[in-house]
Design an enzyme around this catalytic site. Structure first.
Site, PDB file in Angstrom:
ATOM      1  N   LYS A   1      -8.185   0.959  -1.723  1.00 29.72           N
ATOM      2  CA  LYS A   1      -7.461   0.595  -0.305  1.00 29.72           C
ATOM      3  C   LYS A   1      -7.154   1.681   0.636  1.00 29.72           C
ATOM      4  O   LYS A   1      -7.541   1.527   1.814  1.00 29.72           O
ATOM      5  CB  LYS A   1      -6.112  -0.026  -0.795  1.00 29.72           C
ATOM      6  CG  LYS A   1      -5.274  -0.416   0.377  1.00 29.72           C
ATOM      7  CD  LYS A   1      -5.339  -1.587   1.225  1.00 29.72           C
ATOM      8  CE  LYS A   1      -4.833  -1.709   2.169  1.00 29.72           C
ATOM      9  NZ  LYS A   1      -3.781  -2.365   2.503  1.00 29.72           N
TER      10      LYS A   1
ATOM     11  N   LYS B   1       0.765   5.527   8.074  1.00 30.89           N
ATOM     12  CA  LYS B   1       1.247   5.737   6.661  1.00 30.89           C
ATOM     13  C   LYS B   1      -0.004   5.783   5.791  1.00 30.89           C
ATOM     14  O   LYS B   1      -0.289   6.762   4.925  1.00 30.89           O
ATOM     15  CB  LYS B   1       1.988   4.746   5.753  1.00 30.89           C
ATOM     16  CG  LYS B   1       2.075   4.364   4.618  1.00 30.89           C
ATOM     17  CD  LYS B   1       2.853   3.263   4.233  1.00 30.89           C
ATOM     18  CE  LYS B   1       2.311   1.998   4.524  1.00 30.89           C
ATOM     19  NZ  LYS B   1       1.340   1.374   3.676  1.00 30.89           N
TER      20      LYS B   1
ATOM     21  N   THR C   1       0.792  -0.954   0.079  1.00 30.83           N
ATOM     22  CA  THR C   1       0.085  -0.108  -0.075  1.00 30.83           C
ATOM     23  C   THR C   1       0.789   1.346   0.130  1.00 30.83           C
ATOM     24  O   THR C   1       1.715   1.429   1.069  1.00 30.83           O
ATOM     25  CB  THR C   1      -0.867   0.200   1.440  1.00 30.83           C
ATOM     26  OG1 THR C   1      -1.519  -1.026   1.192  1.00 30.83           O
ATOM     27  CG2 THR C   1      -1.929   1.160   1.251  1.00 30.83           C
TER      28      THR C   1
HETATM   29  P1  NA7 Z   1       5.992  -5.490   7.680  1.00 25.78           P
HETATM   30  O1  NA7 Z   1       5.571  -6.577   8.630  1.00 25.78           O
HETATM   31  O2  NA7 Z   1       6.288  -4.283   8.428  1.00 25.78           O
HETATM   32  O3  NA7 Z   1       7.273  -6.133   6.697  1.00 25.78           O
HETATM   33  C1  NA7 Z   1       7.783  -5.053   5.785  1.00 25.78           C
HETATM   34  C2  NA7 Z   1       8.506  -5.791   4.823  1.00 25.78           C
HETATM   35  O4  NA7 Z   1       9.011  -4.735   3.992  1.00 25.78           O
HETATM   36  C3  NA7 Z   1       9.703  -6.556   5.352  1.00 25.78           C
HETATM   37  O5  NA7 Z   1       9.701  -7.852   4.483  1.00 25.78           O
HETATM   38  C4  NA7 Z   1      10.746  -5.743   5.305  1.00 25.78           C
HETATM   39  O6  NA7 Z   1      11.958  -6.442   5.008  1.00 25.78           O
HETATM   40  C5  NA7 Z   1      10.546  -5.116   3.766  1.00 25.78           C
HETATM   41  N1  NA7 Z   1      11.220  -3.968   3.669  1.00 25.78           N
HETATM   42  C6  NA7 Z   1      11.161  -2.731   4.316  1.00 25.78           C
HETATM   43  N2  NA7 Z   1      11.790  -1.807   3.856  1.00 25.78           N
HETATM   44  C7  NA7 Z   1      12.542  -2.301   2.747  1.00 25.78           C
HETATM   45  C8  NA7 Z   1      13.602  -2.006   1.855  1.00 25.78           C
HETATM   46  N3  NA7 Z   1      13.902  -0.621   2.023  1.00 25.78           N
HETATM   47  N4  NA7 Z   1      13.740  -2.643   0.799  1.00 25.78           N
HETATM   48  C9  NA7 Z   1      13.228  -4.171   0.637  1.00 25.78           C
HETATM   49  N5  NA7 Z   1      12.620  -4.523   1.667  1.00 25.78           N
HETATM   50  C10 NA7 Z   1      12.224  -3.768   2.639  1.00 25.78           C
HETATM   51  O7  NA7 Z   1       4.870  -5.196   6.780  1.00 25.78           O
HETATM   52  P2  NA7 Z   1       3.393  -6.062   6.581  1.00 25.78           P
HETATM   53  O8  NA7 Z   1       3.768  -7.263   5.677  1.00 25.78           O
HETATM   54  O9  NA7 Z   1       2.325  -5.865   7.588  1.00 25.78           O
HETATM   55  O10 NA7 Z   1       2.825  -5.001   5.240  1.00 25.78           O
HETATM   56  C11 NA7 Z   1       3.304  -5.024   4.018  1.00 25.78           C
HETATM   57  C12 NA7 Z   1       2.360  -4.097   3.008  1.00 25.78           C
HETATM   58  O11 NA7 Z   1       1.072  -4.490   2.936  1.00 25.78           O
HETATM   59  C13 NA7 Z   1       2.488  -2.566   3.593  1.00 25.78           C
HETATM   60  O12 NA7 Z   1       2.528  -1.634   2.601  1.00 25.78           O
HETATM   61  C14 NA7 Z   1       1.241  -2.478   4.205  1.00 25.78           C
HETATM   62  O13 NA7 Z   1       0.609  -1.293   4.544  1.00 25.78           O
HETATM   63  C15 NA7 Z   1       0.270  -3.560   3.607  1.00 25.78           C
HETATM   64  P3  NA7 Z   1      12.839  -6.673   6.536  1.00 25.78           P
HETATM   65  O14 NA7 Z   1      12.146  -8.369   6.822  1.00 25.78           O
HETATM   66  O15 NA7 Z   1      12.355  -5.907   7.578  1.00 25.78           O
HETATM   67  O16 NA7 Z   1      14.116  -7.246   5.857  1.00 25.78           O
END
Ligand code: NA7
Length: 317
Positions: free
Chosen positions: A201, A269, A125
């Site tokens: 959404k 957000k 999102t």
């Molecule tokens: P989470 O549980 O906070 O997980 C966030 C994910 O995003 C996690 O896999 C993170 O990897 C990844 N992440 C965060 N920053 C980066 C960057 N810079 N590059 C690559 N990957 C990143 O979120 P949810 O699963 O609850 O939600 C995901 C989306 O769905 C969000 O937009 C919600 O609003 C709806 P990590 O494990 O920290 O290395």
């Protein structure tokens, strides 16, 4: 004591156990599926894709989170570009717009793997402009693009009960049929105009965030005026306001249990993004704007990584 790696491992094991409890009959597509992002949402979705027999290659920034999924039958990619190259359809679900930009435009990112006919589905999102930029960049390289944010949090993701909102290339939406069946209870195609699914959404989450903020103020006031919060929660549960959000979040407030089903930082957000959208179309959003301030205060109090129910802490401070 507080090793984030071991706690991530334990949480993922719990995720796998819960996901195994759900049962569905899905005929999986023979397409090779990629999945980028094993956060709270990605974990549930990937387990349900695997359980329904899809071939899934995973990648996560923190590579350790891939381990349990590899044990459960997933393949592992070394970077987003490699996943795209090795798969037919790749989904992404990461935190926010910054994460999506890193993932897509960064070194060894999605874009570097895109060649003619490669399919990419963005489920995060984010703001509609970033979504459109990503879509255009994918298509400029001959790729096929769909945005598909999902409605639902940790438990619906684990139980394959998400609602999928999609816009973009219709054929790709159709090709995702078995994946959407595996992860969701309903999918909606909202047209070719990328941005429509994101707009839907944001409206849904704006309303949810406002409702939970108001619930928190009600529970805080109940305490101040000497009412038993348990009684208030019971009346909610039997009256016209009885719905999963009010019931679960009032219980979370009562039990002071704020383990993240939907992280508060993501709710804030979404409110911020909804306010920007309202700004664009001159739609007044008094209630959502006030709710946004309460979530900001909760973040400042240190509850960003807690569940959205922790907005109660800001209401009762
Ligand atoms: P989470 O549980 O906070 O997980 C966030 C994910 O995003 C996690 O896999 C993170 O990897 C990844 N992440 C965060 N920053 C980066 C960057 N810079 N590059 C690559 N990957 C990143 O979120 P949810 O699963 O609850 O939600 C995901 C989306 O769905 C969000 O937009 C919600 O609003 C709806 P990590 O494990 O920290 O290395």
């Amino acid at each position: 004591i507080n090793n984030p790696m071991s706690s991530a491992g334990t949480q993922i094991e719990e995720t796998l156990l819960t996901a195994r409890a759900a049962a569905k009959t899905v005929i999986p597509t023979p397409s090779r599926i990629g999945f980028l992002g094993l956060g709270i949402m990605g974990q549930g979705m990937v387990m349900n894709l695997l359980r329904s027999g899809h071939e899934v290659t995973v990648w996560n920034r923190t590579a350790l989170k891939c381990r349990e999924f590899v044990k459960a039958g997933a393949l592992k990619g070394n970077n987003p570009a490699e996943v795209i190259q090795n798969c037919d359809i790749t989904f992404s679900c990461v935190a926010d717009s910054t994460a999506v930009k890193d993932l897509v435009f960064g070194n060894s990112g999605v874009l570097q793997g895109i060649t003619k006919g490669k399919c990419f589905v963005e489920m995060s999102t984010i703001d509609e402009e970033t979504m459109q930029d990503v879509g255009e960049a994918i298509m400029a390289r001959g790729g096929v693009f769909l945005e598909s944010p999902v409605v639902g949090s940790r438990v619906p993701a684990l139980e394959g009960q998400l609602v999928i909102l999609a816009a973009g290339e219709r054929k790709l939406y159709d090709d995702c049929f078995s994946c959407f069946e595996a992860i969701g209870k309903k999918s909606l195609y909202l047209g070719a105009d990328v941005g429509q699914a994101t707009r839907m959404k944001l409206i849904i989450n704006m309303v949810m965030g406002s409702v939970v903020a108001c619930l928190s103020e009600g529970m805080a006031m109940a305490e101040k005026v000497g009412l038993d919060q348990e009684d208030v929660a019971e009346v909610f549960s039997i009256g016209a306001l009885s719905c999963p959000t009010i019931i679960h979040k009032s219980q979370a407030i009562l039990n002071q249990k704020y383990d993240p089903h939907f992280p508060l930082v993501h709710q804030q957000k979404d409110l911020r993004l909804a306010l920007l959208l309202g700004d664009k179309v001159e739609q007044p959003l008094y209630v959502a704007a006030a709710a946004n301030e309460l979530y900001k205060k909760a973040r400042r109090l240190g509850y960003g990584d807690s569940d959205i129910a922790a907005v109660y802490r800001a209401a009762s401070a």
